[in-house]
Design a protein around this motif. Structure first.
Motif, short mmCIF file in Angstrom:
data_model
loop_
_atom_site.label_atom_id
_atom_site.label_comp_id
_atom_site.label_asym_id
_atom_site.label_seq_id
_atom_site.Cartn_x
_atom_site.Cartn_y
_atom_site.Cartn_z
N PRO A 146 16.06 -9.94 -11.74
CA PRO A 146 14.94 -10.00 -12.71
C PRO A 146 15.09 -8.93 -13.79
O PRO A 146 15.45 -7.78 -13.50
N VAL B 152 13.70 -6.28 -16.18
CA VAL B 152 12.48 -5.45 -16.20
C VAL B 152 12.53 -4.41 -17.32
O VAL B 152 13.59 -3.99 -17.76
N ASP C 286 18.51 -4.01 -7.79
CA ASP C 286 17.24 -4.72 -7.65
C ASP C 286 16.79 -5.37 -8.96
O ASP C 286 16.02 -6.32 -8.95
N PHE C 287 17.22 -4.79 -10.06
CA PHE C 287 16.72 -5.23 -11.37
C PHE C 287 17.84 -5.22 -12.40
O PHE C 287 18.85 -4.56 -12.21
N GLU D 92 10.73 -9.86 -17.35
CA GLU D 92 9.91 -10.60 -16.39
C GLU D 92 8.99 -9.67 -15.62
O GLU D 92 8.00 -10.10 -15.05
N GLY D 93 9.36 -8.40 -15.58
CA GLY D 93 8.55 -7.43 -14.84
C GLY D 93 8.48 -6.12 -15.59
O GLY D 93 9.37 -5.81 -16.40
N VAL D 94 7.41 -5.36 -15.32
CA VAL D 94 7.18 -4.11 -16.03
C VAL D 94 6.58 -3.07 -15.10
O VAL D 94 5.73 -3.40 -14.27
N VAL D 95 7.03 -1.84 -15.24
CA VAL D 95 6.28 -0.71 -14.69
C VAL D 95 5.65 -0.01 -15.87
O VAL D 95 6.30 0.20 -16.90
N GLU E 218 0.08 -9.27 -17.90
CA GLU E 218 -0.09 -10.26 -16.83
C GLU E 218 -0.46 -11.62 -17.41
O GLU E 218 -0.02 -12.66 -16.92
N LYS F 274 5.06 -9.76 -14.65
CA LYS F 274 4.58 -9.07 -13.44
C LYS F 274 4.56 -7.57 -13.70
O LYS F 274 5.58 -6.98 -14.08
N THR F 275 3.41 -6.97 -13.48
CA THR F 275 3.24 -5.57 -13.88
C THR F 275 2.78 -4.70 -12.71
O THR F 275 1.95 -5.11 -11.91
N VAL F 276 3.35 -3.49 -12.64
CA VAL F 276 2.90 -2.48 -11.68
C VAL F 276 2.44 -1.26 -12.47
O VAL F 276 3.15 -0.79 -13.36
#
Lengths: 350, 429
Positions: free
Chosen positions: B194, B196, B269-270, B304-307, B328, B333-335
């Motif tokens: 993914p 990120v 992982d990313f 696709e994802g974010v911190v 979102e 997808k967010t953390v």
């Protein structure tokens, strides 16, 4: 050998064996050693802890003299230099539960030591004081004493020895709603990336802080046909018929009332008052229309400015009342109002 | 962009005749350093050393800066301040790992912090584990606060650059290579993983709550892109005097753990494709604009994802929740990484804002939790009640007669750092 954990036990007049409701006005008193349920508690503690004293107070006395009773009780407890206090268990006895919770609060604030209690989950003492005490969940009557005492003893020993306390489910107390800092194995950035990887790969993950849900309500459109509308009055200002027939609590309400307005054009001091404990009631008691404007609505009704005033009003006290309770009241009230053909509501708060 | 980061492990700092690194010891020519730091706005500058394990308390600390030096490649450390605004982040940089410059001086009063080198407070701050070069500075009489802040900010940056230069010709103990390709290539990497991005919120509430990007006050930026390696060369500098526990010091920026961990897990992982920096301005229009722009840039990158990490608390909670919600809503997808202000009893609501879409949050702890700090033998700076009782996290009576302090961990520098620098978290009891 490690030192025995020292605890003081708080009991009401009933569990201290002094008497029932007729002795509820007993002021704080103390006894050496264990008494009543304290005997069983002592057995459950075994050699690891001791009940050094028992402090007793009538439930009626405690609740009616909260400040003074708390002060006296905490003084009696402090002088024994205990590691902690056990209060109750109170099962489903409301006033006893509240007293146990209040003792926990004052003991924490004044002496800085923890309290373990035991209550039925719906005891009002749980919601009021859960953040000040470790409350073991009990059955609703003293029949569950035998199950409760070992759990209380276990927590008491843990707290008395200042061992690290785990989360509610693991340790067997009712969640206190209290955030506690902990040091964990991984730094925050790593935990965030672990969580992101789980979220992206649709694996289960657990947020470290579940955000509260704010119920944002969009304002409803304006009522256009006011002159044809049936309008109801609902208040969180605690207006009730004199004497508060439903005993709506002055704070942390667990109920609301529905009262007939047929033939009532004005709320008089002789017939209405407020049950709300969160504001100065003087002016609401002088003239309850100040909170629930029946007089003005009757006038508008007579002038044809509104269709009619609904013949019942609803009231509760919005004073420390939990959002969960308030939302439940609102759902029931709204359902009834809709069934009775009400078009609009004037909601007054204080 | 390719950067080699050479770490020179510093195990001790001593005063000496010449500023140099020898066998892991940083020797400092105090006179030469202080001469280089002279500033007409500062009446007095002194240098003290503070080492791990000592019974030393440092207060009020404004900033922490890691000494680094650009050995190869364009530009120099802290562009826009110590060096011109050449683009940094490529070539080779040396780090005096284990050394740290601390600037001490009371700017606002309530927004500088405390560092204990030993005792229970030490475990909350990374700067109890570093060899600290502490610069205590007093402003000239009547110096206005903003000028005082600027003078202290430059003092720390210049000192870190000066000391870092001692590592220029030293062979690093450990070298790590970071390769951050341009976006088209970045997007092609690791197609099975993914993509990120990292959204890096910078404190910009203004009035001494400021952060600088290549010398520019980030209040004035639109969210923008930055290579991770630019951050390692000091492109982002702290200029703020917000609560000590959750402000990102310049040291934290240089060592942003989210960036390092993302680079570490890149390819495993990313596919880490980029960093978006954004601000935390105070007006609603600014918040809306920046969060809209942030979400747009992340979408544009194809993440696709974010911190997303916050800096500060309260008002910036709204920026965090707004950005996360908008991301979102775009299906990204967010953390969130934040900290909590749950009250001294831990029973209050932890953040000032909320959204049902914010469902993955990492906490750096409750800043209001009370701690007892025992007295220390040595105080660097000013440990009087006039400082201790007014620093955010302190209260009337925080400083006790015996020199111990009862205060919230909010007072400790970096205690609840929202870049996730520490191992602290919080749970529900």
């Amino acid at each position: 050998m490690t030192q025995k954990v020292r605890l003081v036990h708080y009991l009401n007049q009933f569990f201290a064996g002094i008497g029932g409701e007729e002795k509820a006005d007993l002021p704080p008193a103390e006894r050496e050693g264990a008494l009543g349920p304290g005997i069983g508690l002592k057995a459950a503690l075994g050699q690891k802890g001791e009940v050094v004293a028992t402090v007793i107070c009538g439930d009626g006395y405690f609740n009616e003299n909260l400040a003074e009773a708390s002060k006296t009780v905490v003084k009696m407890i402090a002088k024994h230099k205990p590691d902690l206090v056990v209060a109750g268990p109170a099962f489903n006895a409301g006033r006893y539960g509240v007293a146990c919770g209040a003792v926990a609060k004052v003991v924490l604030e004044e002496i800085g030591i923890p309290t373990v209690s035991g209550m039925f989950a719906e005891n009002p003492g749980v919601d009021l004081y859960r953040k000040f005490a470790y409350i073991v969940e009990t059955g609703n009557s003293a029949a569950s004493m035998r199950q409760a005492l070992p759990k209380i003893a276990k927590l008491a020993l843990k707290l008395g020895r200042k061992e690290e306390m785990g989360p509610a489910e693991a340790e067997g107390y009712l969640q206190r709603g209290v955030r506690q800092n902990i040091f964990v194995a991984k730094r925050g950035s790593e935990r965030a990336l672990d969580m992101l990887a789980a979220k992206l790969n649709k694996r289960p993950f657990e947020t470290e802080y579940p955000l509260p849900t704010f119920d944002r309500v969009e304002p409803a459109p304006a009522v256009e046909a006011v002159k044809q509308s049936k309008i109801a009055l609902v208040t969180s200002g605690g207006i009730v018929p004199k004497g508060n027939p439903d005993r709506i609590e002055s704070s942390s309400a667990t109920k609301y009332g529905r009262y007939n307005l047929a033939g009532v054009d004005d709320l008089s001091a002789a017939s209405y008052e407020t049950a709300h404990g969160g504001y100065d009631p003087t002016y609401a008691n002088q003239d309850s229309d100040r909170v629930l404007p029946v007089d003005v609505l009757r006038q508008l009704e007579a002038e044809g400015e509104i269709g009619q005033l609904h013949s019942y009003f609803y009231s509760t006290t919005g004073n420390g009342t939990s959002v969960a309770n308030a939302a439940a009241f609102a759902a029931e009230i709204a359902g009834e109002l809709v069934n009775e053909g009400v078009h609009a509501v004037i909601l007054t708060s204080t | 962009m390719h950067l080699e980061l050479g770490q020179i492990f510093i195990k001790d700092v001593q005063l000496g005749k010449k500023t140099q690194v020898k066998e892991g010891i940083l020797f400092i020519d105090k006179d030469e350093l202080l001469a280089k730091l002279q500033d007409e706005r500062l009446a007095f500058i002194d240098l003290k050393l503070a080492k791990p394990g000592e019974a030393t308390r440092i207060i009020p600390v404004k900033d922490a800066i890691e000494p680094r030096v650009k050995v190869e490649g364009p530009g120099g450390l802290f562009p826009g301040f110590v060096h011109t605004v050449d683009t940094v982040g490529s070539g080779r940089t040396h780090v005096l790992k284990g050394a740290c410059v601390l600037t001490v001086g009371q700017v606002v009063g309530f927004q500088e912090g405390l560092i204990d080198m030993s005792g229970p407070g030490a475990k909350y701050t990374p700067f109890s584990k570093t060899q600290n070069i502490v610069l205590v500075a007093e402003p000239v009489k009547g110096l206005e606060r903003h000028s005082h802040e600027e003078a202290l900010r430059l003092l720390g940056l210049k000192a870190a650059a000066y000391l870092g230069a001692a590592g220029r010709n030293v062979k690093p103990d450990k070298t790590i290579s970071y390769n951050c390709p341009p976006l088209p290539q970045a997007l092609q990497q690791y197609p099975e993983l993914p993509k990120v991005a990292y959204v890096y919120m910078l404190q910009s509430q203004g009035l001494l709550h400021d952060t600088y990007l290549y010398g520019l006050d980030v209040k004035k930026i639109l969210p923008t892109l930055i290579y991770p390696t630019e951050v390692m060369d000091g492109a982002i500098v702290s200029g703020n005097c917000v609560s000590a526990c959750d402000k990102n010091t310049t040291y934290h920026h240089l060592n942003n753990p989210i960036i390092y961990d993302l680079l570490d897990r890149h390819g495993r992982d990313f596919n880490f494709i980029g960093v978006v920096v954004t601000n935390e301005n105070v007006t609603l229009t600014d918040k809306e604009r920046s969060s809209n722009y942030t979400a747009k840039l992340v979408e544009w990158l194809g993440a696709e994802g974010v911190v997303i990490s916050e800096e500060g608390f309260g008002n910036p909670d709204t920026d965090l929740i707004m950005s996360c919600t908008k991301l979102e809503k775009k299906g990204i997808k967010t953390v969130c990484l934040t900290d909590e202000y749950a009250g001294r009893d831990g029973a209050s609501q932890s953040l000032a804002d909320s959204s049902p879409l914010v469902n993955a949050l990492v906490t750096a702890g409750n800043a209001n939790e009370i701690i007892m700090l025992p007295p220390m033998e040595k105080i660097i700076g000013d440990g009087s009640a006039g400082v201790v009782d007014v620093v955010a996290g302190g209260f009337a009576g925080s400083l006790r007669a015996d020199g111990s302090i009862r205060a919230e961990i909010q007072m400790i520098i970096g205690a609840t750092n929202e870049l996730g620098f520490n191992k602290i978290s919080a749970r529900m009891l």
